[in-house]
Scaffold this motif. Sequence first.
Motif, mmCIF file in Angstrom:
data_model
loop_
_atom_site.group_PDB
_atom_site.id
_atom_site.type_symbol
_atom_site.label_atom_id
_atom_site.label_comp_id
_atom_site.label_asym_id
_atom_site.label_seq_id
_atom_site.Cartn_x
_atom_site.Cartn_y
_atom_site.Cartn_z
ATOM 1 N N ALA A 1 -44.995 0.850 -28.765
ATOM 2 C CA ALA A 1 -45.164 1.374 -30.125
ATOM 3 C C ALA A 1 -44.637 0.379 -31.157
ATOM 4 N N VAL A 2 -43.522 -0.276 -30.838
ATOM 5 C CA VAL A 2 -42.942 -1.258 -31.753
ATOM 6 C C VAL A 2 -43.886 -2.449 -31.895
ATOM 7 N N MET A 3 -44.395 -2.926 -30.751
ATOM 8 C CA MET A 3 -45.320 -4.066 -30.768
ATOM 9 C C MET A 3 -46.610 -3.710 -31.516
ATOM 10 N N ALA A 4 -47.080 -2.471 -31.372
ATOM 11 C CA ALA A 4 -48.279 -2.036 -32.094
ATOM 12 C C ALA A 4 -48.016 -2.023 -33.601
ATOM 13 N N GLY A 5 -46.811 -1.616 -33.998
ATOM 14 C CA GLY A 5 -46.461 -1.633 -35.416
ATOM 15 C C GLY A 5 -46.444 -3.045 -35.977
ATOM 16 N N ILE A 6 -45.918 -3.987 -35.189
ATOM 17 C CA ILE A 6 -45.898 -5.390 -35.621
ATOM 18 C C ILE A 6 -47.324 -5.917 -35.745
ATOM 19 N N ALA A 7 -48.176 -5.592 -34.781
ATOM 20 C CA ALA A 7 -49.568 -6.051 -34.815
ATOM 21 C C ALA A 7 -50.295 -5.493 -36.036
ATOM 22 N N ALA A 8 -50.054 -4.228 -36.361
ATOM 23 C CA ALA A 8 -50.696 -3.628 -37.533
ATOM 24 C C ALA A 8 -50.231 -4.310 -38.824
ATOM 25 N N VAL B 1 -48.613 -3.537 -55.739
ATOM 26 C CA VAL B 1 -49.149 -4.245 -54.566
ATOM 27 C C VAL B 1 -48.097 -5.201 -54.021
ATOM 28 N N GLN B 2 -47.440 -5.961 -54.895
ATOM 29 C CA GLN B 2 -46.413 -6.902 -54.454
ATOM 30 C C GLN B 2 -45.227 -6.181 -53.818
ATOM 31 N N ALA B 3 -44.856 -5.024 -54.358
ATOM 32 C CA ALA B 3 -43.754 -4.247 -53.771
ATOM 33 C C ALA B 3 -44.135 -3.748 -52.376
ATOM 34 N N ALA B 4 -45.381 -3.339 -52.200
ATOM 35 C CA ALA B 4 -45.845 -2.896 -50.884
ATOM 36 C C ALA B 4 -45.851 -4.061 -49.894
ATOM 37 N N ILE B 5 -46.249 -5.237 -50.348
ATOM 38 C CA ILE B 5 -46.237 -6.414 -49.475
ATOM 39 C C ILE B 5 -44.811 -6.762 -49.072
ATOM 40 N N ARG B 6 -43.885 -6.738 -50.030
ATOM 41 C CA ARG B 6 -42.475 -7.016 -49.710
ATOM 42 C C ARG B 6 -41.934 -6.009 -48.690
ATOM 43 N N ALA B 7 -42.258 -4.732 -48.884
ATOM 44 C CA ALA B 7 -41.803 -3.698 -47.946
ATOM 45 C C ALA B 7 -42.407 -3.928 -46.567
ATOM 46 N N GLY B 8 -43.662 -4.357 -46.511
ATOM 47 C CA GLY B 8 -44.290 -4.663 -45.226
ATOM 48 C C GLY B 8 -43.614 -5.819 -44.533
ATOM 49 N N LEU B 9 -43.221 -6.838 -45.289
ATOM 50 C CA LEU B 9 -42.504 -7.975 -44.715
ATOM 51 C C LEU B 9 -41.144 -7.545 -44.166
ATOM 52 N N VAL B 10 -40.457 -6.689 -44.904
ATOM 53 C CA VAL B 10 -39.161 -6.178 -44.453
ATOM 54 C C VAL B 10 -39.357 -5.346 -43.186
ATOM 55 N N ARG B 11 -40.357 -4.484 -43.182
ATOM 56 C CA ARG B 11 -40.625 -3.632 -42.018
ATOM 57 C C ARG B 11 -40.936 -4.482 -40.782
ATOM 58 N N ARG B 12 -41.762 -5.518 -40.950
ATOM 59 C CA ARG B 12 -42.104 -6.368 -39.819
ATOM 60 C C ARG B 12 -40.848 -7.054 -39.270
ATOM 61 N N GLY B 13 -39.979 -7.541 -40.144
ATOM 62 C CA GLY B 13 -38.733 -8.147 -39.695
ATOM 63 C C GLY B 13 -37.846 -7.140 -38.964
ATOM 64 N N PHE B 14 -37.797 -5.914 -39.465
ATOM 65 C CA PHE B 14 -37.025 -4.850 -38.819
ATOM 66 C C PHE B 14 -37.566 -4.572 -37.418
ATOM 67 N N LYS C 1 -39.342 -6.582 -35.538
ATOM 68 C CA LYS C 1 -39.085 -7.736 -34.668
ATOM 69 C C LYS C 1 -37.628 -7.744 -34.202
ATOM 70 N N GLY C 2 -36.721 -7.258 -35.022
ATOM 71 C CA GLY C 2 -35.327 -7.128 -34.603
ATOM 72 C C GLY C 2 -35.183 -6.111 -33.486
ATOM 73 N N ILE C 3 -35.928 -5.010 -33.572
ATOM 74 C CA ILE C 3 -35.904 -4.005 -32.506
ATOM 75 C C ILE C 3 -36.439 -4.611 -31.211
ATOM 76 N N VAL C 4 -37.511 -5.399 -31.313
ATOM 77 C CA VAL C 4 -38.082 -6.058 -30.129
ATOM 78 C C VAL C 4 -37.033 -6.956 -29.473
ATOM 79 N N LEU C 5 -36.310 -7.705 -30.264
ATOM 80 C CA LEU C 5 -35.285 -8.608 -29.716
ATOM 81 C C LEU C 5 -34.126 -7.809 -29.113
ATOM 82 N N GLU C 6 -33.709 -6.760 -29.791
ATOM 83 C CA GLU C 6 -32.595 -5.954 -29.306
ATOM 84 C C GLU C 6 -32.941 -5.311 -27.964
ATOM 85 N N ARG C 7 -34.141 -4.783 -27.837
ATOM 86 C CA ARG C 7 -34.561 -4.098 -26.621
ATOM 87 C C ARG C 7 -35.105 -5.042 -25.550
ATOM 88 N N ASP C 8 -35.245 -6.304 -25.885
ATOM 89 C CA ASP C 8 -35.806 -7.292 -24.969
ATOM 90 C C ASP C 8 -37.180 -6.834 -24.471
#
Length: 182
Positions: A92-99, A156-169, A171-178
Motif C-alpha cells: 500500500a505504501v509503495m502504491a501511494g508512492i507510485a501514484a 495548485v502550488q500548495a497541493a504540489i508541495r503537499a504531494g512532495l511532502v507526502r511522497r517523502g513521508f 519513502k521514510g515509511i518504506v525505509l523504516e519498514r525495510d
Amino acid sequence: MPLLPFPGLVRLVLLGAGLAGLGACASAPALQTVELNRAQADQGGATFRQGVGMAATAPLDDLNLRRQEVPEILISARRAPYATDGLRRCRAVMAGIAALDDALGPDVDQPEPETGTGDQAANMALDMVRDTATDFIPLRSWVRRLSGAAAHDREVQAAIRAGLVRRGFLKGIVLERDCGGT
C-alpha cells in the motif's frame, strides 16, 4: 493593416519551428548521426505540435478561463500529508508512492527521462510562444489577481508541495519498514 492579426506571434512560431529543426540537425558528421538527428528533429516537431495550442492559448489561464486540474492524490495529500490510514502493508505504501510519482513526475532520487536536442529546441520555442502570447495582456499581474488565476495557481502550488511532502513521508515509511524499495 497586416494580413495576419498577430504577425509577431507568427514570426515567433516560425522561428521556434526553425530552431527546433536547426537544433536537432546542428551536427551531421556521419550518416548514423544524421539519422539520429532526423529522429530527434521529428520528435522535436511532434513535441512542438502537441504543445503549440496550449502555449498559444496561455492567456486563457491568466483570465481564469482555463484551470489546471489538481489530481485527487495531491488534494488528499494537502488535507493530511502525514496520514497513516491504510498503510499497514508495504504494498500500500509503495502504491501511494507510485501514484504520487504519476502526479508529480520523478523524484530527485530517480533518473529524469532524457530529452533529445529536438525536444529541447521545441520546448524553448514553446516557451517563446507562451511568453509572446501572455505578453499581449496589459497589466497581466493585476488581471491574474482580479480573475482569480493567481489564487488558483497558489492552490495548485500548495497541493504540489503537499504531494512532495507526502511522497517523502511515504519513502521514510518504506525505509523504516525495510520494504525493499525507495
